[in-house]
Design a protein around this motif. Structure first.
Motif, PDB file in Angstrom:
ATOM      1  N   VAL A   1      13.574 -10.780  -4.116  1.00 22.17           N
ATOM      2  CA  VAL A   1      14.871 -10.570  -4.745  1.00 22.17           C
ATOM      3  C   VAL A   1      15.859  -9.830  -3.859  1.00 22.17           C
ATOM      4  N   ALA A   2      15.430  -9.411  -2.689  1.00 20.29           N
ATOM      5  CA  ALA A   2      16.366  -8.685  -1.818  1.00 20.29           C
ATOM      6  C   ALA A   2      16.457  -9.302  -0.426  1.00 20.29           C
ATOM      7  N   PRO A   3      16.719 -10.604  -0.355  1.00 16.91           N
ATOM      8  CA  PRO A   3      16.783 -11.214   0.971  1.00 16.91           C
ATOM      9  C   PRO A   3      18.091 -10.916   1.683  1.00 16.91           C
ATOM     10  N   VAL A   4      19.109 -10.509   0.938  1.00 18.12           N
ATOM     11  CA  VAL A   4      20.431 -10.331   1.533  1.00 18.12           C
ATOM     12  C   VAL A   4      20.431  -9.223   2.569  1.00 18.12           C
ATOM     13  N   ALA A   5      19.738  -8.120   2.202  1.00 23.37           N
ATOM     14  CA  ALA A   5      19.749  -6.974   3.093  1.00 23.37           C
ATOM     15  C   ALA A   5      19.166  -7.325   4.455  1.00 23.37           C
ATOM     16  N   ALA A   6      18.086  -8.102   4.462  1.00 23.66           N
ATOM     17  CA  ALA A   6      17.429  -8.416   5.723  1.00 23.66           C
ATOM     18  C   ALA A   6      18.319  -9.265   6.615  1.00 23.66           C
ATOM     19  N   SER A   7      19.180 -10.071   6.012  1.00 19.85           N
ATOM     20  CA  SER A   7      19.983 -10.997   6.794  1.00 19.85           C
ATOM     21  C   SER A   7      21.069 -10.283   7.596  1.00 19.85           C
ATOM     22  N   ALA A   8      21.240  -8.969   7.350  1.00 22.01           N
ATOM     23  CA  ALA A   8      22.294  -8.247   8.050  1.00 22.01           C
ATOM     24  C   ALA A   8      21.923  -7.933   9.487  1.00 22.01           C
TER      25      ALA A   8
ATOM     26  N   GLY B   1      57.272  18.629   4.335  1.00 22.44           N
ATOM     27  CA  GLY B   1      57.428  17.233   4.761  1.00 22.44           C
ATOM     28  C   GLY B   1      56.584  16.876   5.978  1.00 22.44           C
ATOM     29  N   THR B   2      56.281  17.858   6.790  1.00 22.18           N
ATOM     30  CA  THR B   2      55.360  17.629   7.903  1.00 22.18           C
ATOM     31  C   THR B   2      54.135  18.517   7.706  1.00 22.18           C
ATOM     32  N   ARG B   3      53.033  18.004   8.131  1.00 23.07           N
ATOM     33  CA  ARG B   3      51.778  18.726   7.919  1.00 23.07           C
ATOM     34  C   ARG B   3      50.978  18.813   9.215  1.00 23.07           C
ATOM     35  N   ASP B   4      50.221  19.893   9.331  1.00 27.28           N
ATOM     36  CA  ASP B   4      49.263  20.030  10.429  1.00 27.28           C
ATOM     37  C   ASP B   4      47.906  19.544   9.929  1.00 27.28           C
ATOM     38  N   ILE B   5      47.352  18.603  10.655  1.00 24.47           N
ATOM     39  CA  ILE B   5      46.139  17.941  10.190  1.00 24.47           C
ATOM     40  C   ILE B   5      45.026  18.119  11.220  1.00 24.47           C
ATOM     41  N   VAL B   6      43.817  18.289  10.745  1.00 22.54           N
ATOM     42  CA  VAL B   6      42.638  18.230  11.625  1.00 22.54           C
ATOM     43  C   VAL B   6      41.719  17.137  11.084  1.00 22.54           C
ATOM     44  N   MET B   7      41.401  16.187  11.950  1.00 25.41           N
ATOM     45  CA  MET B   7      40.444  15.141  11.576  1.00 25.41           C
ATOM     46  C   MET B   7      39.046  15.637  11.963  1.00 25.41           C
ATOM     47  N   ILE B   8      38.161  15.636  11.009  1.00 26.64           N
ATOM     48  CA  ILE B   8      36.805  16.135  11.237  1.00 26.64           C
ATOM     49  C   ILE B   8      35.833  14.965  11.128  1.00 26.64           C
ATOM     50  N   VAL B   9      35.035  14.792  12.150  1.00 27.02           N
ATOM     51  CA  VAL B   9      34.072  13.680  12.148  1.00 27.02           C
ATOM     52  C   VAL B   9      32.661  14.262  12.147  1.00 27.02           C
ATOM     53  N   ASP B  10      31.851  13.826  11.176  1.00 26.61           N
ATOM     54  CA  ASP B  10      30.438  14.228  11.109  1.00 26.61           C
ATOM     55  C   ASP B  10      29.615  13.342  12.033  1.00 26.61           C
ATOM     56  N   GLU B  11      28.396  13.748  12.285  1.00 30.04           N
ATOM     57  CA  GLU B  11      27.490  12.895  13.054  1.00 30.04           C
ATOM     58  C   GLU B  11      26.290  12.489  12.218  1.00 30.04           C
ATOM     59  N   ALA B  12      26.088  11.181  12.070  1.00 34.48           N
ATOM     60  CA  ALA B  12      24.863  10.687  11.431  1.00 34.48           C
ATOM     61  C   ALA B  12      23.712  10.864  12.415  1.00 34.48           C
ATOM     62  N   ILE B  13      22.578  11.301  11.914  1.00 36.08           N
ATOM     63  CA  ILE B  13      21.434  11.537  12.804  1.00 36.08           C
ATOM     64  C   ILE B  13      20.236  10.660  12.445  1.00 36.08           C
ATOM     65  N   GLN B  14      20.018  10.462  11.162  1.00 35.25           N
ATOM     66  CA  GLN B  14      18.818   9.730  10.735  1.00 35.25           C
ATOM     67  C   GLN B  14      19.032   8.217  10.787  1.00 35.25           C
ATOM     68  N   ASN B  15      17.997   7.500  11.148  1.00 32.01           N
ATOM     69  CA  ASN B  15      18.060   6.039  11.120  1.00 32.01           C
ATOM     70  C   ASN B  15      18.007   5.524   9.682  1.00 32.01           C
ATOM     71  N   GLU B  16      18.643   4.384   9.472  1.00 32.19           N
ATOM     72  CA  GLU B  16      18.579   3.627   8.215  1.00 32.19           C
ATOM     73  C   GLU B  16      18.885   4.493   6.989  1.00 32.19           C
TER      74      GLU B  16
ATOM     75  N   HIS C   1      25.876  -4.410   5.019  1.00 34.42           N
ATOM     76  CA  HIS C   1      24.494  -4.015   4.702  1.00 34.42           C
ATOM     77  C   HIS C   1      23.950  -3.141   5.822  1.00 34.42           C
ATOM     78  N   PHE C   2      24.726  -2.122   6.162  1.00 36.78           N
ATOM     79  CA  PHE C   2      24.431  -1.344   7.351  1.00 36.78           C
ATOM     80  C   PHE C   2      23.182  -0.467   7.210  1.00 36.78           C
ATOM     81  N   CYS C   3      22.827  -0.101   5.980  1.00 40.86           N
ATOM     82  CA  CYS C   3      21.610   0.711   5.832  1.00 40.86           C
ATOM     83  C   CYS C   3      20.360  -0.089   6.177  1.00 40.86           C
ATOM     84  N   SER C   4      20.477  -1.406   6.192  1.00 41.02           N
ATOM     85  CA  SER C   4      19.313  -2.251   6.476  1.00 41.02           C
ATOM     86  C   SER C   4      19.324  -2.823   7.881  1.00 41.02           C
ATOM     87  N   ARG C   5      20.377  -2.569   8.638  1.00 38.04           N
ATOM     88  CA  ARG C   5      20.492  -3.210   9.952  1.00 38.04           C
ATOM     89  C   ARG C   5      19.593  -2.606  11.012  1.00 38.04           C
TER      90      ARG C   5
END
Lengths: 199, 478
Positions: free
Chosen positions: B15-22, B314-329, B362-366
């Protein structure tokens, strides 16, 4: 539009079968998980070591909850507790637990009390197939009895198993109780399984 | 038990063939929207971390840091020398981005994955540095966990070592101001309680580094007791004009943005006491325990169209913060991109976020990591405050329209194809290791011409990209 109505009124047989199969599979898995949890509690909680599993007592943080045990007999050390937790994704894949600072950072002592001090350097330990370091700590107390703790940080490839025992007994007694607990077959089996499966 | 679980798995597999096809396959076309592949280099199949692209005379040179080697190939062979060399720094001529030309490899520290290599690179011209050799071009890099090095790469085919600052227990993503020479080096000073803290140096004369001070969060300093605050990942400075340094702590957990007064940091009391460490701090913004702060990219004075008629703000000071994924899948909470409004510096506030929808690929399955890792750090006008590029591991590079940071919007993406050099990524299931091969876009950088450089952690190499369609128009590119 008509096609939509048809789908809504007459569910496809394949879909029904798939849903039924999914339900059966889910029920089997849940049953096995409940059974296995009960068996683990039986093994680790009421065994000869005298530890009873209790709910994880700390608020949610960045790591999934671990397992907590309270001593309930004279075979361990009365009023002491042990906390075990797998931390997957520990980065020092090559060096493992490098030094005492590492134990200070990762061993969950801060969950018990963020005000702690180590009276002496730690030591190298080996539990099951895991190697790492252990360190004794004095926990700052208010008006109650002073508490001590011993933190263990054990590495397994790029992952980590941490354990802490805390109590009001002298540190040698706590250490002996912790070593007996960590040396038990059931605990070692669970630690390795948790590191392997991420559960 | 095992038989019943096996039965359940069998049923689920129907019932879950879609994930594998990614899963990606070699030879398949890259997945793309509003982005196009211009050129490619395999970087000698070395796991890549930080790229920096430098306009050097009439040439454009890409300097790319590498992690250590893999279990299977600890020291890949450099075809130019015929020797096995521990991963270090790749130097690639990208003057013609359609035909990048590999010039030189500077070997790094022995060691596998994050335990070796030379992950970080920054480049400053000698003529820009206050006391530099005007004919030199200086490359600042880490040497694995043990040192920082400065090389003269004026002749990029023949780099020459100038300086080494060693004796460290770790290093990471440093920042170097080319116009002042001040460097915020992410280091592991041996007596500090964390692997990574800040050592501030005056590198205005790269041949004669001058230490200014050590810096970190109170509780990390030597001799402290009690809980140890989350360790540093990296800072970004706005220099003397902006007078702010934005420090990101945590990688994938317990993140924090710290805003620091640069002048007080450089000129305040330097002894690492809790009081002195607090002195230059303006504010902190703690994040969820689920997320870290890998990159903290400041964008001050952004006009917000929606607020244009408001009498204030009207103008704002912004900081974009990017996390790092570490674990696979997807073995952890989602790591993603956050936008903080730091206009009122003492009270910064998170205002929006962005992630790639998992279901869209389906990135968690890639296989491998899925989640953000880093952003481009170039402040060149072509993209600054308009488009941001995010390395998203198996979801490739994502282009965001950030002109309204309250509502960031994806306007393009490029997921490179895998090759026979792409390394596998594994997870353990029921005690058994299961591996998949997927692209792992680790870092991304842009140059002043508007080219985008994506590099792969799983040894696939360097992909040089350009924007197309609507996204290209946002940048004002022809």
């Amino acid at each position: 539009m008509p096609a939509c109505r048809e789908i809504a009124m007459r569910p496809q047989p394949l879909l029904v079968i798939a849903l039924l199969a999914l339900s059966v599979a889910w029920a089997v898995l849940v049953f096995e998980m409940v059974q296995s949890r009960a068996a683990r509690q039986q093994e680790m909680g009421t065994g000869r070591l005298g530890w009873r599993e209790i709910a994880w007592p700390f608020p949610r943080d960045g790591w999934p909850a671990g397992r907590a045990f309270r001593c309930q007999s004279a075979t361990c050390v009365q009023d002491s507790e042990i906390y075990l937790r797998a931390k997957l994704g520990f980065c020092n894949c090559d060096t493992g637990v490098a030094d005492d600072d590492e134990v200070d950072r990762v061993a969950d002592i801060d969950l018990i009390n963020p005000r702690f001090a180590a009276p002496a350097p730690g030591r190298v330990v080996r539990v099951a197939d895991l190697s790492g370091r252990a360190r004794n700590y004095d926990l700052e107390s208010g008006e109650g009895a002073p508490h001590s703790a011993i933190g263990y940080a054990l590495s397994h490839r790029c992952d980590l198993m941490v354990a802490v025992i805390k109590g009001s007994a002298a540190q040698p007694l706590l250490e002996q109780a912790a070593q007996q607990f960590l040396a038990s077959h059931e605990v070692q089996r669970w630690m390795l399984a948790a590191l392997e499966s991420g559960k | 038990m095992q038989r019943r679980v096996g039965l359940a798995v069998l049923v689920l597999s129907f019932v879950a063939p879609v994930a594998a096809s990614a899963q990606q396959v070699i030879g398949a076309a890259p997945e793309a929207s509003n982005m196009r592949l211009v050129g490619y280099n395999d970087l000698q199949a070395r796991s890549a971390y930080q790229p920096t692209i430098h306009h050097q005379g009439d040439r454009w040179i890409a300097y790319i840091g590498h992690h250590g080697g893999t279990e299977a190939v600890p020291d890949p062979v450099n075809p130019m020398t015929g020797k096995a060399e521990p991963n270090g720094t790749s130097i690639v001529d990208v003057t013609d981005p359609a035909h990048p030309r590999y010039l030189h490899h500077i070997p790094g520290q022995e060691g596998k994955y994050e335990g070796g290599g030379a992950q970080m690179v920054r480049v400053c011209d000698g003529k820009t540095l206050p006391k530099g050799d005007r004919n030199a071009v200086y490359l600042l890099r880490t040497l694995g966990s043990e040192a920082h090095e400065i090389w003269n790469v004026a002749d990029p085919e023949n780099p020459v070592l100038v300086t080494r600052l060693g004796g460290l227990k770790d290093t990471h993503k440093s920042w170097w101001e080319c116009d002042t020479g001040i460097a915020f080096l992410v280091s592991g000073a041996p007596d500090w309680r964390v692997r990574r803290m800040t050592q501030v140096y005056d590198l205005s004369d790269p041949a004669h580094p001058v230490k200014i001070r050590d810096f970190g969060l109170p509780g990390q300093e030597p001799g402290a007791t009690g809980a140890v605050p989350t360790e540093l990942h990296g800072p970004i400075s706005l220099g003397p004009q902006g007078n702010r340094v934005y420090f990101g702590y945590g990688t994938n957990k317990g993140g924090m943005l710290q805003i620091v007064d640069r002048d007080k940091l450089l000129n305040g009391p330097k002894e690492p006491t809790p009081e002195n460490l607090r002195y230059p701090e303006i504010s902190r913004m703690p994040m969820s325990a689920f997320n870290g702060a890998h990159t903290t990219f400041p964008m001050k004075g952004m006009p917000i169209a929606e607020f244009a008629k408001d009498k204030d703000g009207g103008t704002r000071d912004i900081v974009m913060i990017v996390d790092e994924a570490i674990q696979n899948e997807c073995g952890e909470p989602r790591q993603m991109v956050w936008f903080a409004d730091v206009t009122t510096e003492a009270r910064p506030m998170m205002i929006s976020s962005y992630t790639v929808p998992e279901e869209s690929g389906h990135f968690c399955s890639r296989g491998g990591r899925f989640g953000s890792h880093s952003s481009n750090e170039s402040m060149a006008p072509v993209y600054y405050k308009k488009l941001a590029f995010i390395a998203f591991f198996n979801a490739g590079v994502r282009a965001l329209d950030i002109r309204d940071p309250y509502h960031p919007r994806e306007v393009g993406y490029f997921i490179p194809q895998i090759t026979d050099k792409t390394d596998k990524r594994c997870v353990t299931i029921e005690g058994e290791e299961r591996c998949k091969v997927a692209i792992q876009t680790n870092n991304v950088e842009t140059d002043d011409r508007g080219y985008i450089y994506a590099v792969d952690r799983a040894n696939t190499g360097l992909h040089i990209l350009e924007m197309t369609g609507e996204a290209r128009a946002i940048a004002g590119l022809p």
